[in-house]
Design a protein around this motif. Structure first.
Motif, short mmCIF file in Angstrom:
data_model
loop_
_atom_site.label_atom_id
_atom_site.label_comp_id
_atom_site.label_asym_id
_atom_site.label_seq_id
_atom_site.Cartn_x
_atom_site.Cartn_y
_atom_site.Cartn_z
N SER A 1 -27.25 -42.62 -37.42
CA SER A 1 -27.10 -41.40 -36.63
C SER A 1 -27.77 -40.23 -37.33
O SER A 1 -27.90 -40.20 -38.57
N TYR A 2 -28.18 -39.27 -36.54
CA TYR A 2 -28.82 -38.08 -37.11
C TYR A 2 -27.84 -37.33 -38.01
O TYR A 2 -28.25 -36.77 -39.04
N ARG A 3 -26.58 -37.36 -37.66
CA ARG A 3 -25.57 -36.69 -38.50
C ARG A 3 -25.49 -37.35 -39.88
O ARG A 3 -25.38 -36.67 -40.90
N GLU A 4 -25.58 -38.68 -39.91
CA GLU A 4 -25.56 -39.40 -41.19
C GLU A 4 -26.81 -39.06 -42.01
O GLU A 4 -26.74 -38.93 -43.24
N ILE A 5 -27.93 -38.94 -41.34
CA ILE A 5 -29.17 -38.59 -42.02
C ILE A 5 -29.06 -37.20 -42.63
O ILE A 5 -29.43 -36.97 -43.79
N GLN A 6 -28.55 -36.25 -41.86
CA GLN A 6 -28.40 -34.89 -42.36
C GLN A 6 -27.44 -34.84 -43.55
O GLN A 6 -27.68 -34.13 -44.53
N ALA A 7 -26.34 -35.61 -43.44
CA ALA A 7 -25.36 -35.64 -44.53
C ALA A 7 -25.97 -36.20 -45.80
O ALA A 7 -25.71 -35.70 -46.91
N SER A 8 -26.80 -37.23 -45.67
CA SER A 8 -27.47 -37.81 -46.84
C SER A 8 -28.44 -36.80 -47.45
O SER A 8 -28.46 -36.61 -48.68
N ASN A 9 -29.19 -36.13 -46.62
CA ASN A 9 -30.18 -35.17 -47.12
C ASN A 9 -29.53 -33.98 -47.80
O ASN A 9 -30.11 -33.36 -48.70
N GLU A 10 -28.31 -33.65 -47.40
CA GLU A 10 -27.60 -32.54 -48.03
C GLU A 10 -27.18 -32.88 -49.47
O GLU A 10 -26.85 -31.98 -50.25
N LEU A 11 -27.20 -34.17 -49.82
CA LEU A 11 -26.83 -34.60 -51.16
C LEU A 11 -28.01 -34.60 -52.13
O LEU A 11 -27.85 -34.88 -53.31
N ILE A 12 -29.20 -34.29 -51.63
CA ILE A 12 -30.37 -34.27 -52.50
C ILE A 12 -30.24 -33.14 -53.52
O ILE A 12 -29.95 -32.00 -53.16
N SER A 13 -30.44 -33.48 -54.78
CA SER A 13 -30.30 -32.50 -55.85
C SER A 13 -31.34 -32.80 -56.93
O SER A 13 -32.06 -33.80 -56.88
N ASP A 14 -31.36 -31.95 -57.96
CA ASP A 14 -32.28 -32.18 -59.06
C ASP A 14 -32.01 -33.50 -59.77
O ASP A 14 -32.90 -34.08 -60.39
N TRP B 1 -25.78 -44.61 -50.49
CA TRP B 1 -25.66 -44.87 -49.06
C TRP B 1 -24.47 -45.79 -48.82
O TRP B 1 -24.40 -46.89 -49.37
N LYS B 2 -23.51 -45.33 -47.99
CA LYS B 2 -22.31 -46.11 -47.71
C LYS B 2 -22.40 -46.89 -46.40
O LYS B 2 -21.51 -47.66 -46.07
N GLY B 3 -23.48 -46.65 -45.66
CA GLY B 3 -23.65 -47.37 -44.40
C GLY B 3 -24.22 -48.76 -44.61
O GLY B 3 -24.33 -49.25 -45.73
N LYS B 4 -24.61 -49.39 -43.52
CA LYS B 4 -25.20 -50.72 -43.59
C LYS B 4 -26.54 -50.63 -44.30
O LYS B 4 -27.41 -49.86 -43.91
N PRO B 5 -26.73 -51.41 -45.36
CA PRO B 5 -28.00 -51.31 -46.11
C PRO B 5 -29.16 -51.88 -45.30
O PRO B 5 -29.00 -52.81 -44.51
N GLY B 6 -30.32 -51.29 -45.51
CA GLY B 6 -31.51 -51.79 -44.85
C GLY B 6 -31.93 -53.14 -45.40
O GLY B 6 -31.66 -53.46 -46.55
N VAL B 7 -32.59 -53.92 -44.58
CA VAL B 7 -33.07 -55.24 -44.97
C VAL B 7 -34.59 -55.22 -44.95
O VAL B 7 -35.20 -54.75 -43.98
N ASN B 8 -35.22 -55.72 -46.01
CA ASN B 8 -36.67 -55.66 -46.10
C ASN B 8 -37.33 -56.81 -45.34
O ASN B 8 -36.68 -57.60 -44.67
N SER B 9 -38.66 -56.90 -45.47
CA SER B 9 -39.42 -57.88 -44.69
C SER B 9 -39.13 -59.32 -45.09
O SER B 9 -39.54 -60.25 -44.40
N ARG B 10 -38.42 -59.49 -46.21
CA ARG B 10 -38.01 -60.83 -46.63
C ARG B 10 -36.51 -61.01 -46.48
O ARG B 10 -35.91 -61.89 -47.11
N GLU B 11 -35.91 -60.11 -45.66
CA GLU B 11 -34.49 -60.17 -45.31
C GLU B 11 -33.59 -60.05 -46.54
O GLU B 11 -32.57 -60.74 -46.66
N GLN B 12 -33.96 -59.15 -47.44
CA GLN B 12 -33.17 -58.87 -48.62
C GLN B 12 -32.83 -57.38 -48.65
O GLN B 12 -33.43 -56.58 -47.95
N GLU B 13 -31.84 -57.02 -49.45
CA GLU B 13 -31.39 -55.63 -49.53
C GLU B 13 -31.87 -54.94 -50.80
O GLU B 13 -31.44 -53.83 -51.11
N THR B 14 -32.78 -55.57 -51.52
CA THR B 14 -33.31 -54.99 -52.75
C THR B 14 -34.57 -54.20 -52.42
O THR B 14 -34.85 -53.90 -51.27
N THR B 15 -35.34 -53.84 -53.44
CA THR B 15 -36.63 -53.23 -53.16
C THR B 15 -37.54 -54.24 -52.46
O THR B 15 -37.23 -55.42 -52.40
N GLY B 16 -38.67 -53.79 -51.97
CA GLY B 16 -39.57 -54.64 -51.19
C GLY B 16 -40.21 -53.78 -50.12
O GLY B 16 -40.27 -52.55 -50.25
#
Length: 332
Positions: free
Chosen positions: A3-16, A277-292
């Motif tokens: 949701s856009y609200r979740e996106i905004q909430a995440s971006n508000e946590l950006i800090s140094d 991120w406390k939501g559902k983690p993204g899955v990469n092109s190899r169906e993993q939740e790590t980097t990729g």
């Protein structure tokens, strides 16, 4: 959907403590690139941004830089001029950055437009838009790997058409679309976008510490449709007067698009050590939740595109990789 609200909430946590400290925006002089730069600077973090673009943009961009640094004195925005459709210029720009920096945390790639009309080549013999949307992007990524590798949370974001790949959208017998009848706006965009995903998928297997994102932004009225025509073309006025008002009805606003791409650039939803991120983690092109490689759509959802990517990986990746290496080799 995120949701856009979740996106905004995440971006508000950006800090140094968690923001990228050094970022390179290629194509950041307009459109989604510039919008994302503004959103990143507006977070108030201490950051150094290399803004890469053509000399014709310099005067306009200097005004933008002055405005951004007035908003956030901790942000240093460095104008870096270069004709990035030329791979020789891409290499020169990377050498400039490498001479000044010990690391790069974010590489954000957006240069390009829909190539309507006749096929046009650069002085290096490459179709102009293919060089902008594919070859130059892959060369920037490759040449800046040494600095990305020194970041604690390295990320490469290529904004084009992630998740829209089709097996039929790539012509393996004519990767540069030089043969008569093969080139056109729709065919070119499908070809270049699919090549982005194929090549980045391979890079992700070789550089497992880096998060790669191929993003499809959805409808955003950046004016890129008009760029495919000459400045005096009647189609420019048709698009401006008829198409763009319709596009505005279904497009994301500038601010929402910027926030969505800021989220993609910083959130741990796409692996790495980003904003928690406390939501559902993204899955990469190899169906993993790590980097990729994460194929991220306009809703900030990930799709492994499981019916297409494995087929492209098996049948197209070697040919695309070898061909691209041949084109880039003189500049590596």
């Amino acid at each position: 959907m995120v949701s856009y609200r979740e996106i905004q909430a995440s971006n508000e946590l950006i800090s140094d403590a968690n923001a990228p400290r050094v970022a390179v925006f290629v194509g950041g002089t307009s459109g989604i690139g510039q919008l994302t730069v503004k959103a990143l600077v507006n977070t108030g973090v201490s950051i150094r941004i290399y803004l890469v673009g053509r000399k014709s943009s310099e005067e306009r961009i200097q005004t933008l830089i002055d405005e951004l640094q007035a908003i956030n004195p901790q942000a240093e925005v460095i104008w870096t001029e270069g004709e990035i459709s030329l791979l020789s210029e891409t290499k020169r720009i990377c050498e400039v950055i490498k001479a000044k920096e010990s690391r790069v945390d974010l590489l954000f790639l957006t240069a390009g437009y829909i190539p309507f009309g006749e096929r046009k080549e650069t002085t290096e013999g490459l179709e102009t838009v293919q060089s902008l949307e594919y070859y130059s992007r892959m060369l920037f990524t490759t040449l800046l790997f040494p600095l990305l590798g020194l970041s604690e949370n390295p990320r490469v974001v290529s904004v084009l058409s992630g998740g829209l790949e089709r097996v039929t959208s790539i012509n393996l017998d004519d990767l540069d679309l030089k043969k008569p009848g093969n080139f056109g706006g729709v065919a070119a965009q499908g070809q270049y976008g699919t090549m982005n995903s194929i090549y980045l998928d391979k890079l992700a297997t070789n550089h497992t510490d880096i998060t790669f994102i191929h993003s499809w932004p959805g409808a955003v009225n950046t004016g890129s449709v008009r760029r495919g025509f000459g400045p005096n073309s009647i189609m420019v006025w048709v698009i401006r007067l008829l198409l763009e008002p319709l596009l505005a009805l279904v497009s994301y606003s500038d601010n929402e698009s910027a926030q969505r791409h800021l989220f993609q650039s910083t959130s741990a939803a796409f692996g790495g050590r980003g904003i928690p991120w406390k939501g559902k983690p993204g899955v990469n092109s190899r169906e993993q939740e790590t980097t990729g490689l994460f194929l991220v759509n306009h809703k900030c959802d990930c799709t492994p595109n499981t019916r297409v990517i494995p087929v492209l990986r098996e049948k197209a990746q070697t040919k695309v990789w070898d061909h691209t290496q041949e084109v880039l080799r003189p500049y590596l």
